[in-house]
Design a protein around this motif. Structure first.
Motif, PDB file in Angstrom:
ATOM      1  N   ARG A   1      13.243  12.718  -1.369  1.00 17.28           N
ATOM      2  CA  ARG A   1      12.451  13.171  -0.231  1.00 17.28           C
ATOM      3  C   ARG A   1      13.313  13.291   1.022  1.00 17.28           C
TER       4      ARG A   1
ATOM      5  N   ASN B   1      -5.978   0.443  -6.585  1.00 21.31           N
ATOM      6  CA  ASN B   1      -5.921  -1.017  -6.543  1.00 21.31           C
ATOM      7  C   ASN B   1      -7.307  -1.619  -6.289  1.00 21.31           C
TER       8      ASN B   1
ATOM      9  N   PHE C   1      12.394   3.278  -9.224  1.00 18.78           N
ATOM     10  CA  PHE C   1      11.882   4.647  -9.062  1.00 18.78           C
ATOM     11  C   PHE C   1      11.520   4.956  -7.614  1.00 18.78           C
TER      12      PHE C   1
ATOM     13  N   ARG D   1      -3.368   8.437 -10.290  1.00 16.34           N
ATOM     14  CA  ARG D   1      -2.352   7.708  -9.539  1.00 16.34           C
ATOM     15  C   ARG D   1      -1.000   7.741 -10.256  1.00 16.34           C
ATOM     16  N   GLU D   2      -1.004   7.687 -11.597  1.00 13.28           N
ATOM     17  CA  GLU D   2       0.271   7.765 -12.314  1.00 13.28           C
ATOM     18  C   GLU D   2       0.897   9.152 -12.149  1.00 13.28           C
TER      19      GLU D   2
ATOM     20  N   THR E   1       2.869  11.286   2.037  1.00 17.01           N
ATOM     21  CA  THR E   1       2.768   9.830   1.956  1.00 17.01           C
ATOM     22  C   THR E   1       1.315   9.387   2.019  1.00 17.01           C
TER      23      THR E   1
ATOM     24  N   ALA F   1       8.485  22.576 -13.843  1.00 19.58           N
ATOM     25  CA  ALA F   1       7.319  22.802 -14.693  1.00 19.58           C
ATOM     26  C   ALA F   1       6.530  21.497 -14.842  1.00 19.58           C
ATOM     27  N   ARG F   2       7.252  20.400 -15.003  1.00 18.97           N
ATOM     28  CA  ARG F   2       6.593  19.098 -15.182  1.00 18.97           C
ATOM     29  C   ARG F   2       5.803  18.703 -13.935  1.00 18.97           C
TER      30      ARG F   2
ATOM     31  N   TRP G   1      -0.437   9.665  -1.269  1.00 25.33           N
ATOM     32  CA  TRP G   1      -0.054   8.597  -2.177  1.00 25.33           C
ATOM     33  C   TRP G   1      -0.703   7.265  -1.773  1.00 25.33           C
ATOM     34  N   VAL G   2      -0.636   6.934  -0.514  1.00 22.95           N
ATOM     35  CA  VAL G   2      -1.156   5.640  -0.076  1.00 22.95           C
ATOM     36  C   VAL G   2      -2.647   5.537  -0.390  1.00 22.95           C
TER      37      VAL G   2
ATOM     38  N   ARG H   1       2.311   9.180  -8.737  1.00 21.59           N
ATOM     39  CA  ARG H   1       3.542   8.406  -8.629  1.00 21.59           C
ATOM     40  C   ARG H   1       4.766   9.266  -8.950  1.00 21.59           C
ATOM     41  N   THR H   2       4.641  10.093 -10.002  1.00 20.13           N
ATOM     42  CA  THR H   2       5.777  10.946 -10.334  1.00 20.13           C
ATOM     43  C   THR H   2       5.929  12.081  -9.315  1.00 20.13           C
TER      44      THR H   2
ATOM     45  N   ARG I   1       5.567  11.774  -6.013  1.00 21.32           N
ATOM     46  CA  ARG I   1       5.730  11.285  -4.647  1.00 21.32           C
ATOM     47  C   ARG I   1       6.728  12.069  -3.806  1.00 21.32           C
ATOM     48  N   PRO I   2       7.764  12.664  -4.402  1.00 23.07           N
ATOM     49  CA  PRO I   2       8.632  13.482  -3.545  1.00 23.07           C
ATOM     50  C   PRO I   2       7.920  14.733  -3.016  1.00 23.07           C
TER      51      PRO I   2
ATOM     52  N   ASN J   1       0.815  -1.219   0.000  1.00 27.14           N
ATOM     53  CA  ASN J   1       0.000   0.000   0.000  1.00 27.14           C
ATOM     54  C   ASN J   1       0.843   1.261   0.000  1.00 27.14           C
TER      55      ASN J   1
ATOM     56  N   ASN K   1      -3.182   5.071  -4.068  1.00 27.51           N
ATOM     57  CA  ASN K   1      -2.685   3.757  -4.469  1.00 27.51           C
ATOM     58  C   ASN K   1      -3.686   2.670  -4.092  1.00 27.51           C
ATOM     59  N   VAL K   2      -4.185   2.738  -2.871  1.00 32.77           N
ATOM     60  CA  VAL K   2      -5.145   1.741  -2.407  1.00 32.77           C
ATOM     61  C   VAL K   2      -6.461   1.888  -3.178  1.00 32.77           C
TER      62      VAL K   2
ATOM     63  N   ARG L   1      14.102  23.211 -15.625  1.00 30.41           N
ATOM     64  CA  ARG L   1      12.929  23.960 -16.104  1.00 30.41           C
ATOM     65  C   ARG L   1      11.896  24.020 -14.987  1.00 30.41           C
ATOM     66  N   THR L   2      11.719  25.210 -14.430  1.00 27.73           N
ATOM     67  CA  THR L   2      10.750  25.361 -13.347  1.00 27.73           C
ATOM     68  C   THR L   2       9.590  26.233 -13.816  1.00 27.73           C
ATOM     69  N   ILE L   3       8.616  26.385 -12.935  1.00 25.14           N
ATOM     70  CA  ILE L   3       7.473  27.237 -13.247  1.00 25.14           C
ATOM     71  C   ILE L   3       7.896  28.695 -13.390  1.00 25.14           C
TER      72      ILE L   3
ATOM     73  N   GLN M   1       0.746  11.879 -17.955  1.00 25.35           N
ATOM     74  CA  GLN M   1       1.351  10.572 -18.118  1.00 25.35           C
ATOM     75  C   GLN M   1       0.318   9.473 -17.901  1.00 25.35           C
TER      76      GLN M   1
ATOM     77  N   VAL N   1      12.545   8.344  -5.466  1.00 26.42           N
ATOM     78  CA  VAL N   1      11.585   9.162  -4.717  1.00 26.42           C
ATOM     79  C   VAL N   1      12.032   9.277  -3.261  1.00 26.42           C
TER      80      VAL N   1
END
Lengths: 469, 329
Positions: free
Chosen positions: A236, B116, A228, B93-94, B105, B7-8, B108-109, B97-98, B100-101, A49, B112-113, A258-260, B329, A232
């Motif tokens: 973090r 699923n 990945f 969720r995708e 948490t 930006a992403r 995300w959890v 995922r990118t 997550r930093p 999870n 994710n749940v 590339r930032t905002i 994505q 992360v």
């Protein structure tokens, strides 16, 4: 009584043969197998999870898998850890001195300690690095040293990982999991904390950056990379942006993201991308993951990279065989942690010995990682040995051989009982101005009975690793 | 510290919010259609949901008729349909995922749940009697996400992009809902004596979670004009187009002022114009001029706003005037 039927004949057991593990054994004995299974299932569900997973891709689906987690911790007494720690520090120092030498004066080749052709013709040797001075002479900022223990209880180094070693996120997440699932097991046991990894890493990156207060990023191949989650995790823990190649741009030999708000400078990059993919201009021109011009910025001293480019030459399995000599050459010391006895098939003697003792030896290709391409003589069939012999004769320089080590074991929860399973240990060393080693490291466990291969790609799992105070 | 929001990442946060909002709206519409939206003969109009999502072509490429089972299957569980709930949650969720930093948490959890759980939905879950509880779970999953985000997500630049995505998507959804349903539900023009079908208009309000609020405001009755006015122009209803546009405008102004960002001026101009449009009219004006034409103009301006955000902040190339691609994505 979960350990009452447990024995490990012929192998060193990390728990029952360890003099300092009595308090932990006593705590384990207070649990039942059922309770262990219940808590293990809860722990694995939580890992899933939380997305503490590596990703396996099939035709159309991304499948998240957890690294199987065994709930019985591996214990390392303080005195044993002191030896491992000093051995790892010594080894990392030698690796950095070796790389600095190879990319500057090449004294070690001139003094004929290492054969020049082994280095200079190697595909991991990067002439682009020649003459570049790196802060503190640090090339291998993050090193993972794979250590095993034989039947006599002695530790040996099996392999150095000086490129982009992975697994540290599991070390820390496994600990968090144990603290949640087994607070009663760890309560009152002095276990060294491991929470400062991110801070230590960030501090080392800062020390090795070209400017005083660098903007640091972690460069990942992206969310489709199987590791990945670890990227992360590390971004973090360090509090730095997690970027991909497409987020970076090089202008006038300087790196920006590339930032905002437009382009923001980047001065230090922890890259989890292999050399080949780093810069399509300098290396693999087909790389979609890298940053065009990054090597120019690096050579100009405008950005730091961790690990440095070209460290793959140092963790080659053939170079590994020379490590005891390399340590003596640069440090004037005997290795604190010995190598596994290694026969170089590139040398006539080594090849002859290997061919004569094929059924007793482990034969490994020098360039592979992840446990691929290995032939374990005592377990191999006639046909497998013949195939191995043919490969050796066709390309001897691509192979080394080592005796089959009786890897140590640790009690591991399997269906309805606790049985011995083989383990290894990968401590993580961080080097900026000096080297710091995370207490413990990743204990990998071969979950299949009798298996010696602990890699996650080959059915391995992991355990929490407790270094005792 | 300088701006370090990629930006992403800003783009992904914006889309994360949009996809969750989209899934929630779709669940609302399907649930209400399943439960309340019956005409006098007891029939349900499932085709209007296909129209609402502008999916006629994609839907009829897969299915011969728009009956309950087919429309529900297409919009709940069909992962080959990019506009299904399953696809929206997967895309959310995708994106997460990118991210997550950056996200918590717990955010995300939960996603994710949630994802699923939806991945285990089978045809049996879509049958009468089981669909409504499932859609309630979807709504609750989306709202849980929103609540966790409110309670745990760090309030830096990223928060603004997330919120912008939420309000722009919500405005878009309410606009579509009104556009399709209004004309379907109007009394038959050929039969001036035909009564307003009160239960259908109630259902429309329930789709937007506006039934009770509307009742408080218009206790005496229900007219198509009042319902349209409520969903379009009300100043306090959290799903009205006006409120969403106003919130987005405030967010963008604050983002620019607080972080010294200049990339938002074109989007701000668009939103200013749109808010002007919405605050300068009464619903009677709108109906006289044609609701559909008015909603079309609102949609165009929402799209231009999204495109301007893409160019100003997310690094999209300049020329994509008409619509932002759902690059997510």
């Amino acid at each position: 009584m979960i350990l009452s039927d447990y024995t490990s004949p012929g192998f060193y057991c990390e728990l029952t043969d360890s003099p300092d593990s009595a308090p932990i054994r006593a705590r384990l004995e207070s649990l039942t197998i059922d309770a262990l299974h219940r808590r293990a299932a809860a722990a694995e569900a939580e890992l899933y999870n939380l997305g503490i997973t590596f990703t396996v891709y099939s035709d159309k689906d991304a499948i998240d898998r957890i690294l199987p987690f065994d709930v019985i911790p591996r214990v390392i007494p303080a005195a044993e850890w002191a030896r491992i720690e000093s051995g790892v520090i010594q080894r990392v120092a030698a690796l950095n001195l070796l790389l600095a030498d190879l990319y500057h004066d090449q004294r070690i080749l001139k003094d004929r300690i290492l054969p020049a052709d082994l280095i200079l013709d190697h595909k991991q040797f990067r002439p682009e690095m020649q003459g570049i001075d790196l802060p503190h002479g640090t090339y291998v900022h993050i090193c993972g040293t794979d250590i095993i223990r034989g039947a006599d209880g002695g530790f040996m180094v099996l392999e150095d990982n000086a490129r982009t070693p992975s697994g540290v996120s599991y070390v820390i997440e496994n600990r968090h999991m144990m603290l949640r699932a087994f607070p009663d097991l760890i309560d009152g046991v002095g276990v060294r904390p491991i929470d400062s990894y991110g801070l230590q890493l960030r501090a080392a990156l800062r020390e090795c950056a070209p400017v005083a207060d660098p903007a640091i990023v972690l460069l990942s191949p992206g969310s489709y990379n199987s590791a990945f989650f670890e990227h992360v995790f590390l971004a973090r823990e360090m509090g730095v942006p997690l970027v991909e190649g497409r987020d970076l741009v090089v202008i006038d030999d300087r790196v920006f993201m590339r930032t905002i708000g437009g382009h923001a400078p980047v001065e230090m990059i922890y890259r989890r991308l292999n050399d080949d993919f780093l810069d399509p201009e300098a290396f693999n021109p087909d790389s979609m993951l890298g940053v065009k011009g990054l090597m120019r910025a690096y050579r100009a001293g405008n950005v730091g990279l961790a690990n440095a480019v070209g460290t793959g030459i140092a963790d080659d399995k053939a170079v590994y065989a020379y490590m005891p000599r390399i340590i003596r050459y640069y440090l004037g010391q005997d290795p604190i942690l010995p190598n596994v006895e290694t026969h170089l098939c590139r040398e006539a003697d080594g090849l002859a010995y290997t061919l004569d003792h094929l059924d007793q030896l482990v034969v490994k290709p020098v360039g592979e990682a992840g446990g691929y391409g290995i032939t374990i003589g005592p377990r191999a069939s006639r046909a497998e040995l013949d195939a191995c012999r043919a490969q050796l004769l066709a390309d001897p320089a691509n192979y080394i051989s080592q005796p089959c080590i009786s890897l140590s074991v640790a009690p591991t929860l399997v269906e309805g009982r606790v049985e011995p399973r083989h383990v290894d240990l990968r401590p993580f060393a961080i080097t900026g101005a000096k080297t710091w080693v995370l207490p413990g490291g990743l204990t990998r466990v071969a979950l299949r009975e009798g298996s010696l291969i602990v890699n996650s790609s080959q059915g391995g799992g992991s355990k929490d690793t407790w270094v005792l105070e | 510290m300088n701006n370090t929001l990629l930006a992403r990442s800003a783009d992904a946060l914006y889309w994360l919010a949009r996809y969750v909002e989209r899934a929630e709206n779709l669940a609302r519409i399907l649930d209400v259609n399943d439960t309340f939206a019956r005409d006098r003969t007891g029939g349900q109009n499932w085709l209007s949901i296909v129209q609402l999502n502008a999916d006629r072509e994609a839907f009829f490429a897969r299915h011969p008729t728009a009956d309950a089972a087919r429309v529900i299957g297409f919009y709940v569980a069909d992962t080959t349909n990019p506009t299904s709930i399953a696809s929206a949650v997967r895309a959310a969720r995708e994106n997460a995922r990118t991210l997550r930093p950056l996200i918590s948490t717990e955010m995300w959890v939960q996603l994710n749940v949630f994802h699923n759980r939806l991945a285990t939905v089978t045809a049996a879950d879509l049958t009468p009697g089981r669909l409504s509880p499932l859609l309630a779970q979807v709504k609750e999953g989306c709202q849980t996400h929103t609540g966790i985000t409110e309670g745990t997500f760090f309030r830096d630049e990223g928060w603004y992009f997330y919120q912008l995505g939420r309000y722009l998507e919500r405005a878009d959804q309410t606009t579509r809902l009104l556009d399709v349903k209004y004309h379907v539900l109007l009394p038959d023009q050929q039969d001036p004596g035909s009564a307003v079908d009160v239960s259908q208009w109630n259902a429309l309000l329930r789709s937007a979670a506006g039934y009770h609020a509307y009742r408080r405001l218009h206790a005496t009755g229900i007219t198509p004009g009042q319902v349209a006015g409520f969903l379009l122009l009300n100043r306090r209803f959290p799903r009205s187009v006006y409120l969403c546009v106003r919130e987005a405008e405030l967010l963008l102004a604050e983002l620019g002022a607080r972080y010294g960002l200049r990339g938002g001026h074109r989007a701000a101009e668009q939103l200013d114009g749109l808010r002007g449009l919405l605050s300068g009219v009464t619903i009677e004006d709108v109906l006289i001029g044609g609701l559909h034409e008015f909603l079309d103009e609102v949609q165009r301006q929402l799209n231009r706003t999204a495109a301007a955000l893409g160019i100003g902040f997310f690094g999209y190339p300049e020329q994509s005037e008409s619509e932002t691609s759902e690059s997510a994505q």
